[in-house]
Design an enzyme around this catalytic site. Structure first.
Site, PDB file in Angstrom:
ATOM      1  N   ASP A  70       1.959  -1.045  -0.883  1.00 22.69           N
ATOM      2  CA  ASP A  70       0.565  -0.631  -0.753  1.00 22.69           C
ATOM      3  C   ASP A  70      -0.028  -1.097   0.580  1.00 22.69           C
ATOM      4  O   ASP A  70       0.589  -1.877   1.322  1.00 22.69           O
ATOM      5  CB  ASP A  70      -0.273  -1.201  -1.900  1.00 22.69           C
ATOM      6  N   TYR A 139       9.933  -9.841  -5.057  1.00 23.25           N
ATOM      7  CA  TYR A 139       8.660 -10.005  -4.357  1.00 23.25           C
ATOM      8  C   TYR A 139       8.251 -11.475  -4.406  1.00 23.25           C
ATOM      9  O   TYR A 139       8.542 -12.192  -5.380  1.00 23.25           O
ATOM     10  CB  TYR A 139       7.558  -9.182  -5.018  1.00 23.25           C
TER      11      TYR A 139
END
Length: 310
Positions: A70, A139
Site C-alpha cells: 500500500d 512482514y
C-alpha cells in the site's frame, strides 16, 4: 521468456506498488525504466496491459508482483516477474560484454530512482509465478515507544507512539492469530476472494542494544533497530490491510485500551466494525518472500489459486 526481478524500495514517496495514472508508484517507475532501456514507445499502451490486444504494438510489458504494498509501505525484499520476447531483450546488449539478462539488469539499475534498489534479474524457473508460487511472505512492523532511544536514521520507517507497550500481553494476543483463520475483522477481501489466511508466525519483541559490527577493539556499533519494538508476522498470503490492522489491534491491547478477550473475540468473529482499522503505513516493511523448490513452483501456483475455506 519469463524473468524474475528481485528488488527493494523505500515506500515513503510512493502511492503503493500498483500503477495508477498520474500518481507515482513502484510499478510505474519500474515500467518507465523498462520503457527507456528497451527503447519502447512511451504511452498508454504501456499503462493499459489489459488492453494489449487492442494495441498497435506486438508486446505490452506487465509486471506481476508477489505482494502489492500500500501507499507508504516499504520492501526490503520484493519479487515480481515479467514475460518478455527474447528478441526484445537481446537489444539491451549493445556494447556490453554480457548476456541479454545481465545487460538489462545493468541498464535498468542505472535508470531507476534512488528509492528503488534492483537486486537481481534472472531467468525464472519453469512454472514460476511471483504471486501464486510464493510459499510465504514475512512482514515486520517497527514501533518506537521511547523517543530517547530511536536512531534518527530510522525515523522514516518507524511509528512513534506514547508508550510504554506491554509486550508480554501483546504476544498473548498475537499467539491467537497463528493458524488458519478468517481475518474479516482485520482485512478486506478482494472481489471474489476471501479473508481466510494461514498465519505461520506472529511475535512482538523489543530489540536489544546489541552490536551488528565490531568496527574496532574499542567500539561496537549498535544496530539501527536498538530499542525499537518490532512485530514479525509470516503467512502464506495476506489480505488487504491485514497486517496494519492486526498491529493496530495489538497496540490497543498493549496500551491497555482493550483487553485480551476483546482481541480474541475479533479473531473468532470476523466482522469489520471500525475499531480495528489499519495503523499508519510508515512502520511496515515486506522483508522476505519464500518460494518452494523449482520442481514444485507450478503445482504451488495451481493450488494457491483455489478459493479458500475454513
Amino acid at each position: 521468456m519469463r524473468l524474475r526481478i528481485d528488488l527493494a524500495y523505500d515506500g515513503s514517496n510512493f502511492n503503493g506498488w500498483a500503477k495508477q495514472r498520474h500518481l507515482r508508484t513502484v510499478q510505474g517507475e519500474i515500467e518507465a525504466g523498462l520503457t527507456q532501456v528497451l527503447r519502447l514507445p512511451a504511452g498508454d499502451h504501456f499503462i493499459s496491459a489489459e488492453h494489449a490486444g487492442m494495441s498497435q504494438y506486438p508486446w505490452v510489458p506487465q509486471l506481476v508482483v508477489a505482494g502489492r504494498t500500500d501507499t507508504g509501505v516499504h520492501a526490503a525484499h520484493q519479487v515480481c516477474h515479467l514475460d518478455i520476447p527474447r528478441e526484445t531483450i537481446e537489444g539491451c546488449v549493445g556494447h556490453l560484454n554480457s548476456s541479454p539478462v545481465q545487460a538489462l539488469e545493468h541498464r535498468l539499475q542505472h535508470v531507476l530512482p534512488r528509492d528503488i534498489a534492483l537486486h537481481r534479474i534472472s531467468v525464472a524457473a519453469e512454472g514460476f509465478d511471483a504471486r501464486f508460487s510464493a510459499l510465504e511472505r514475512t512482514y515486520i512492523y517497527r514501533i518506537c515507544d521511547n523517543l530517547s532511544v530511536v536512531d534518527p536514521r530510522m525515523r522514516p520507517f518507524v511509528l512513534n507512539i506514547d508508550g510504554p507497550l506491554d509486550i508480554e500481553t501483546m504476544n498473548v494476543a498475537a499467539a491467537s492469530i497463528v493458524g488458519l483463520h478468517d481475518f474479516g475483522s482485520f482485512a478486506r477481501a478482494n472481489p471474489g476472494g476471501t479473508t481466510i489466511r494461514k498465519v505461520k508466525y506472529a511475535h512482538w519483541e523489543r530489540v536489544s542494544n546489541s552490536s551488528s559490527l565490531e568496527r574496532t577493539q574499542f567500539y561496537q556499533a549498535p544496530i539501527l533497530e536498538s530499542g525499537l519494538v518490532c512485530f514479525t508476522i509470516v503467512a502464506d498470503a495476506f489480505a488487504h490491510n491485514m497486517v496494519r490492522s492486526l498491529v493496530n489491534a495489538c497496540l490497543r491491547v498493549g496500551l491497555g485500551k482493550q483487553d485480551l478477550e476483546w482481541f480474541k473475540d475479533k479473531v473468532a468473529q470476523p466482522v469489520r466494525e471500525g475499531s480495528t482499522g489499519p495503523v499508519a503505513a510508515c512502520g511496515l516493511s515486506l522483508e522476505h518472500v519464500a518460494y518452494p523448490p523449482d520442481n514444485q513452483l507450478a503445482s504451488r501456483a495451481q493450488a494457491i489459486r483455489a478459493k479458500r475455506t475454513l
